[in-house]
Scaffold this active site. Structure first.
Site, short mmCIF file in Angstrom:
data_model
loop_
_atom_site.label_atom_id
_atom_site.label_comp_id
_atom_site.label_asym_id
_atom_site.label_seq_id
_atom_site.Cartn_x
_atom_site.Cartn_y
_atom_site.Cartn_z
N ASP A 3 -13.52 24.83 -11.21
CA ASP A 3 -13.33 25.42 -9.90
C ASP A 3 -11.82 25.35 -9.63
O ASP A 3 -11.09 24.63 -10.32
CB ASP A 3 -14.13 24.57 -8.88
N ASP A 5 -9.86 25.79 -5.93
CA ASP A 5 -9.46 25.09 -4.69
C ASP A 5 -10.17 23.74 -4.58
O ASP A 5 -11.40 23.68 -4.67
CB ASP A 5 -9.86 25.92 -3.46
N ARG A 12 -6.37 26.22 -0.96
CA ARG A 12 -5.48 27.33 -0.61
C ARG A 12 -3.99 27.00 -0.74
O ARG A 12 -3.14 27.69 -0.18
CB ARG A 12 -5.77 27.84 0.82
N ARG A 108 -14.81 41.05 0.10
CA ARG A 108 -14.17 41.04 -1.22
C ARG A 108 -14.86 41.99 -2.20
O ARG A 108 -14.74 41.84 -3.41
CB ARG A 108 -14.14 39.62 -1.78
N ARG A 119 -8.78 33.47 7.90
CA ARG A 119 -8.09 33.21 6.64
C ARG A 119 -6.57 33.22 6.82
O ARG A 119 -5.84 32.74 5.97
CB ARG A 119 -8.50 34.23 5.57
N ARG A 126 -5.78 25.04 9.58
CA ARG A 126 -6.84 24.85 8.58
C ARG A 126 -7.36 23.41 8.62
O ARG A 126 -8.55 23.16 8.67
CB ARG A 126 -6.25 25.19 7.20
N SER A 162 -14.36 28.00 5.45
CA SER A 162 -15.11 29.26 5.43
C SER A 162 -16.50 29.13 4.80
O SER A 162 -16.89 28.09 4.28
CB SER A 162 -14.30 30.31 4.68
N ASP A 164 -19.07 31.41 2.15
CA ASP A 164 -19.20 32.51 1.20
C ASP A 164 -20.61 33.07 1.30
O ASP A 164 -21.59 32.31 1.31
CB ASP A 164 -18.96 32.02 -0.24
N ASP A 193 -15.36 20.49 -6.88
CA ASP A 193 -15.35 19.56 -5.73
C ASP A 193 -16.52 19.79 -4.78
O ASP A 193 -16.75 19.00 -3.89
CB ASP A 193 -14.03 19.67 -4.95
O1 M1P Z 1 -12.34 28.52 -3.73
C1 M1P Z 1 -12.98 27.82 -2.72
C2 M1P Z 1 -12.98 28.58 -1.45
O2 M1P Z 1 -11.65 28.78 -1.00
C3 M1P Z 1 -11.56 29.38 0.22
O3 M1P Z 1 -12.25 28.60 1.15
P1 M1P Z 1 -11.63 27.89 2.46
O4 M1P Z 1 -10.70 28.86 3.11
O5 M1P Z 1 -12.86 27.60 3.24
O6 M1P Z 1 -10.94 26.65 2.02
C4 M1P Z 1 -12.22 30.75 0.20
O7 M1P Z 1 -11.45 31.61 -0.60
C5 M1P Z 1 -13.63 30.64 -0.32
O8 M1P Z 1 -14.18 31.93 -0.52
C6 M1P Z 1 -13.66 29.92 -1.60
O9 M1P Z 1 -14.99 29.76 -2.02
#
Ligand code: M1P
Length: 234
Positions: A3, A5, A12, A108, A119, A126, A162, A164, A193
């Site tokens: 994965d 993030d 992010r 997307r 976003r 955040r 967010s 999905d 994670d």
């Molecule tokens: O890659 C994990 C997630 O990253 C973003 O989530 P968030 O803004 O909640 O931290 C989004 O791009 C989400 O789609 C993605 O799954």
């Protein structure tokens, strides 16, 4: 299989210099794939290009798009139902967290990403939303309502802010068969994670935990990912 993030980078954010130093060396000697809920443009902002070039493949949008060497190999399409958009728009009106930073319903193509704070929020906003949501569990409530209200869809927690949303079953678990076709490996390992139930890594982790020659590891962030990789090397 990683994965992105919360696993290779802070959510992010760019990959840290410490981890870049370690992971760029690791990436020279190992076969690896990335699987993110996010899209390719965001991954490119976060991971240095020379490391992305070393990846054997990159799955984005929860496994709904697949790239090898920058070429799109497949893409699934999703047309969100009108009443879902109405429901999400209404959530934006009634959600008690006040900040609205823009880009709340991100289409997307293969999936939707929904965020009350938006976003386009700053890192500070955040983290504020993340902390607040951990207390009141707003996202859990919204995902539950979507999963109960639209039987043809799956809604899962994204990263920190967010949700999905995609057609049922079109989650990260769809990637394993593609990797197995390309790579005849003795062992397949996934690190993520959000492998707990309700997280977007859960379906892939579950699939791998129940299959021979496959396993998953939970990480709390890049530091632990580094430790996991060091232990695997040992
Ligand atoms: O890659 C994990 C997630 O990253 C973003 O989530 P968030 O803004 O909640 O931290 C989004 O791009 C989400 O789609 C993605 O799954």
């Amino acid at each position: 299989i990683f994965d992105v993030d919360g696993t290779l980078t802070p959510s992010r954010q760019k990959m840290t210099k410490d981890f870049e130093k370690f992971f760029s060396k690791w990436a020279e000697k190992n076969t690896f794939y990335l699987v993110s809920g996010s899209d390719l443009d965001k991954i490119k902002e976060q991971i240095p290009w020379y490391i992305l070039e070393r990846a054997d493949g990159i799955f984005t949008c929860g496994g709904n798009k697949f790239y090898i060497n920058g070429n799109l190999i497949y893409e699934n399409n999703f047309k969100p139902p009108k009443d879902l958009i109405e429901y999400l728009t209404n959530q934006l009106e009634i959600a008690p967290f006040l900040a609205r930073c823009g880009n709340h319903i991100e289409n997307r193509g293969a999936m939707l990403n929904f965020s009350v704070v938006g976003r386009d929020c700053t890192l500070e906003e955040r983290l504020k939303y993340f902390e607040w949501d951990n207390q009141v569990e707003e996202r859990k409530k919204i995902t539950k309502e979507i999963n109960n209200g639209w039987s043809e869809l799956d809604a899962v927690l994204g990263g920190q802010t967010s949700i999905d949303i995609y057609p049922k079953g079109k989650d990260k678990s769809q990637i394993l068969k593609h990797i197995e076709e390309i790579e005849k490996a003795d062992e397949y390992i996934f690190i993520g994670d959000r492998i707990d139930e309700g997280g977007n890594d859960y379906p892939l982790a579950q699939l791998m935990n129940n299959k021979d020659n496959c396993s998953s590891h939970h990480t709390t962030g890049w530091k632990q990912t580094k430790e996991i990789l060091e232990n695997l090397i040992d």
